[in-house]
Design a protein around this motif. Structure first.
Motif, PDB file in Angstrom:
ATOM      1  N   GLY A   1      -3.936   4.576  -2.814  1.00  0.00           N
ATOM      2  CA  GLY A   1      -5.033   5.190  -2.075  1.00  0.00           C
ATOM      3  C   GLY A   1      -5.415   6.536  -2.669  1.00  0.00           C
ATOM      4  O   GLY A   1      -4.744   7.059  -3.570  1.00  0.00           O
TER       5      GLY A   1
ATOM      6  N   GLY B   1      -2.721  11.198  -4.377  1.00  0.00           N
ATOM      7  CA  GLY B   1      -3.073   9.793  -4.542  1.00  0.00           C
ATOM      8  C   GLY B   1      -1.824   8.948  -4.648  1.00  0.00           C
ATOM      9  O   GLY B   1      -0.710   9.471  -4.811  1.00  0.00           O
ATOM     10  N   GLY B   2      -2.000   7.637  -4.583  1.00  0.00           N
ATOM     11  CA  GLY B   2      -0.856   6.727  -4.595  1.00  0.00           C
ATOM     12  C   GLY B   2      -0.248   6.488  -5.971  1.00  0.00           C
ATOM     13  O   GLY B   2       0.809   5.858  -6.089  1.00  0.00           O
TER      14      GLY B   2
ATOM     15  N   SER C   1       6.287   4.619   1.528  1.00  0.00           N
ATOM     16  CA  SER C   1       6.139   6.054   1.279  1.00  0.00           C
ATOM     17  C   SER C   1       7.267   6.484   0.341  1.00  0.00           C
ATOM     18  O   SER C   1       8.390   5.990   0.468  1.00  0.00           O
ATOM     19  CB  SER C   1       6.266   6.809   2.602  1.00  0.00           C
ATOM     20  N   ILE C   2       6.995   7.413  -0.565  1.00  0.00           N
ATOM     21  CA  ILE C   2       8.094   7.905  -1.399  1.00  0.00           C
ATOM     22  C   ILE C   2       8.698   9.182  -0.826  1.00  0.00           C
ATOM     23  O   ILE C   2       9.594   9.777  -1.429  1.00  0.00           O
ATOM     24  CB  ILE C   2       7.705   8.075  -2.885  1.00  0.00           C
ATOM     25  N   GLY C   3       8.265   9.605   0.335  1.00  0.00           N
ATOM     26  CA  GLY C   3       8.877  10.783   0.954  1.00  0.00           C
ATOM     27  C   GLY C   3       7.941  11.402   1.967  1.00  0.00           C
ATOM     28  O   GLY C   3       6.737  11.139   1.956  1.00  0.00           O
TER      29      GLY C   3
ATOM     30  N   LEU D   1       0.911  13.321  -1.154  1.00  0.00           N
ATOM     31  CA  LEU D   1       0.435  13.385  -2.543  1.00  0.00           C
ATOM     32  C   LEU D   1      -1.086  13.273  -2.526  1.00  0.00           C
ATOM     33  O   LEU D   1      -1.670  12.856  -1.532  1.00  0.00           O
ATOM     34  CB  LEU D   1       1.005  12.209  -3.340  1.00  0.00           C
TER      35      LEU D   1
ATOM     36  N   TYR E   1       0.868  -1.186   0.000  1.00  0.00           N
ATOM     37  CA  TYR E   1       0.000   0.000   0.000  1.00  0.00           C
ATOM     38  C   TYR E   1       0.903   1.234   0.000  1.00  0.00           C
ATOM     39  O   TYR E   1       1.804   1.349   0.838  1.00  0.00           O
ATOM     40  CB  TYR E   1      -0.898  -0.011   1.247  1.00  0.00           C
ATOM     41  N   MET E   2       0.681   2.127  -0.959  1.00  0.00           N
ATOM     42  CA  MET E   2       1.431   3.382  -0.992  1.00  0.00           C
ATOM     43  C   MET E   2       0.840   4.289   0.080  1.00  0.00           C
ATOM     44  O   MET E   2      -0.362   4.573   0.058  1.00  0.00           O
ATOM     45  CB  MET E   2       1.297   4.066  -2.368  1.00  0.00           C
ATOM     46  N   SER E   3       1.685   4.730   1.009  1.00  0.00           N
ATOM     47  CA  SER E   3       1.162   5.497   2.137  1.00  0.00           C
ATOM     48  C   SER E   3       2.207   6.470   2.676  1.00  0.00           C
ATOM     49  O   SER E   3       3.372   6.080   2.833  1.00  0.00           O
ATOM     50  CB  SER E   3       0.758   4.531   3.249  1.00  0.00           C
ATOM     51  N   PRO E   4       1.823   7.724   2.959  1.00  0.00           N
ATOM     52  CA  PRO E   4       2.829   8.681   3.453  1.00  0.00           C
ATOM     53  C   PRO E   4       3.480   8.243   4.767  1.00  0.00           C
ATOM     54  O   PRO E   4       4.598   8.648   5.063  1.00  0.00           O
ATOM     55  CB  PRO E   4       2.043   9.984   3.635  1.00  0.00           C
TER      56      PRO E   4
ATOM     57  N   TYR F   1       6.013  13.838   2.510  1.00  0.00           N
ATOM     58  CA  TYR F   1       5.117  14.862   2.013  1.00  0.00           C
ATOM     59  C   TYR F   1       3.872  14.121   1.553  1.00  0.00           C
ATOM     60  O   TYR F   1       3.921  12.899   1.386  1.00  0.00           O
ATOM     61  CB  TYR F   1       5.740  15.645   0.839  1.00  0.00           C
TER      62      TYR F   1
ATOM     63  N   TYR G   1      -8.159  10.241  -1.542  1.00  0.00           N
ATOM     64  CA  TYR G   1      -8.949  10.934  -0.511  1.00  0.00           C
ATOM     65  C   TYR G   1      -8.186  10.947   0.814  1.00  0.00           C
ATOM     66  O   TYR G   1      -7.013  11.246   0.842  1.00  0.00           O
ATOM     67  CB  TYR G   1     -10.338  10.282  -0.371  1.00  0.00           C
ATOM     68  N   LYS G   2      -8.852  10.539   1.899  1.00  0.00           N
ATOM     69  CA  LYS G   2      -8.206  10.521   3.224  1.00  0.00           C
ATOM     70  C   LYS G   2      -7.388   9.237   3.418  1.00  0.00           C
ATOM     71  O   LYS G   2      -6.760   9.039   4.461  1.00  0.00           O
ATOM     72  CB  LYS G   2      -9.272  10.623   4.322  1.00  0.00           C
TER      73      LYS G   2
HETATM   74  N1  SAH Z   1      -4.801  11.346   5.039  1.00  0.00           N
HETATM   75  C1  SAH Z   1      -3.579  10.723   4.679  1.00  0.00           C
HETATM   76  C2  SAH Z   1      -3.097  11.154   3.325  1.00  0.00           C
HETATM   77  C3  SAH Z   1      -3.924  10.618   2.217  1.00  0.00           C
HETATM   78  S1  SAH Z   1      -3.276  11.108   0.693  1.00  0.00           S
HETATM   79  C4  SAH Z   1      -2.520  11.119   5.688  1.00  0.00           C
HETATM   80  O1  SAH Z   1      -2.556  12.224   6.203  1.00  0.00           O
HETATM   81  O2  SAH Z   1      -1.599  10.297   5.928  1.00  0.00           O
HETATM   82  C5  SAH Z   1      -4.096  10.011  -0.401  1.00  0.00           C
HETATM   83  C6  SAH Z   1      -3.300   8.828  -0.860  1.00  0.00           C
HETATM   84  O3  SAH Z   1      -2.146   9.249  -1.531  1.00  0.00           O
HETATM   85  C7  SAH Z   1      -2.824   7.875   0.215  1.00  0.00           C
HETATM   86  O4  SAH Z   1      -3.829   6.956   0.533  1.00  0.00           O
HETATM   87  C8  SAH Z   1      -1.632   7.220  -0.428  1.00  0.00           C
HETATM   88  O5  SAH Z   1      -2.007   6.083  -1.198  1.00  0.00           O
HETATM   89  C9  SAH Z   1      -1.104   8.305  -1.369  1.00  0.00           C
HETATM   90  N2  SAH Z   1       0.075   9.023  -0.857  1.00  0.00           N
HETATM   91  C10 SAH Z   1       0.096  10.275  -0.374  1.00  0.00           C
HETATM   92  N3  SAH Z   1       1.329  10.642  -0.017  1.00  0.00           N
HETATM   93  C11 SAH Z   1       2.136   9.602  -0.292  1.00  0.00           C
HETATM   94  C12 SAH Z   1       3.528   9.364  -0.125  1.00  0.00           C
HETATM   95  N4  SAH Z   1       4.334  10.282   0.393  1.00  0.00           N
HETATM   96  N5  SAH Z   1       4.014   8.169  -0.521  1.00  0.00           N
HETATM   97  C13 SAH Z   1       3.206   7.223  -1.030  1.00  0.00           C
HETATM   98  N6  SAH Z   1       1.873   7.388  -1.199  1.00  0.00           N
HETATM   99  C14 SAH Z   1       1.341   8.560  -0.830  1.00  0.00           C
END
Ligand code: SAH
Length: 231
Positions: free
Chosen positions: A112, A139-140, A131-133, A137, A85-88, A135, A114-115
């Motif tokens: 992902g 979306g993923g 996470s790619i960093g 984005l 799962y791509m996630s911050p 910050y 939205y939220k």
């Molecule tokens: N509410 C979340 C951010 C959601 S951003 C929070 O505050 O953590 C929406 C989607 O963008 C996430 O579900 C994820 O899949 C992707 N995304 C956002 N930033 C990312 C990052 N730095 N690296 C990888 N995926 C990211």
């Protein structure tokens, strides 16, 4: 290697996946990239994949069911090494992670929006979060494209000169030395004499010195971590 990407915006991958190194890897049959539109797995008549967050607050949350259905279909067809799962707040992507993932056969990457996604998907279906960093984005998808590119280029046969990925930054715990090409002199800007000397040993020593001093200057933490080959 096969990578299945689950997304609500499959078109976002058109540029990154249809040019350059990834295109070559796909054409050579070394990489198989499959995009799955999450909306196709929604049972809702409007193809809805998100809903309001329990507890209120701004922003929608991606629902469990379409994601679970999509992953279940994929898993019924083959086994997967990781469901990412791509996630911050995931593990920060590094060259070491890319190297390890490039050794796998089948990966799923979930993007992902939205939220974010319902937490229960992360608890029960996701095996790795990247996470790619630090910050956020929208979306993923962009992250998934970055991850895919950084993995695919490492698979033997993808790059023309297979050793070139090994001499890239981070592979030996050092950043790359500077590189030059013709003309030897442009305006008043010249190429370091050593590179034209023809003395291979001296050139290699120079490159190593440059790589070490650049690493100290630009990525001091990398030198301290003791990961580089000099220690
Ligand atoms: N509410 C979340 C951010 C959601 S951003 C929070 O505050 O953590 C929406 C989607 O963008 C996430 O579900 C994820 O899949 C992707 N995304 C956002 N930033 C990312 C990052 N730095 N690296 C990888 N995926 C990211």
């Amino acid at each position: 290697m096969r990578i299945d990407i689950i997304t609500i915006f499959p078109e976002m991958f058109e540029g990154p996946f249809t040019e350059s190194i990834i295109k070559r890897a796909v054409n050579k049959g070394i990489a198989q990239l499959h995009l799955h539109n999450l909306r196709d797995f929604s049972t809702d008549k409007n193809k809805k994949v998100d809903d309001y967050a329990f507890s209120g607050g701004a922003g929608m949350v991606m629902m469990i069911e379409p994601i679970d259905r999509c992953i279940s279909v994929l898993k019924s067809e083959r086994s997967y090494d990781e469901v990412i799962y791509m996630s911050p707040d995931g593990e920060l992507l590094t060259q070491t992670i890319c190297n390890n993932l490039s050794l796998h056969q089948n990966l799923i990457i979930l993007c992902g929006h939205y939220k974010g996604i319902d937490e229960r998907i992360r608890e029960h279906l996701i095996t790795k979060e990247i996470s790619i960093g630090d910050y956020v984005l929208s979306g993923g998808e962009l992250g998934a494209a970055v991850l895919t590119d950084s993995i695919i280029r490492l698979i033997p046969g993808v790059l023309n000169d297979e050793t070139s990925a090994l001499s890239d930054s981070f592979q030996s715990g050092l950043v790359s030395p500077p590189v030059y090409t013709r003309p030897r002199k442009y305006k008043n800007w010249s190429v370091p004499d050593i590179l034209i000397s023809g003395d291979e040993r001296k050139i290699n020593d120079w490159k190593l010195d440059q790589a070490i001093s650049r690493t100290k200057e630009r990525r001091p933490g990398m030198m301290d971590s003791g990961k580089n080959i000099q220690e």
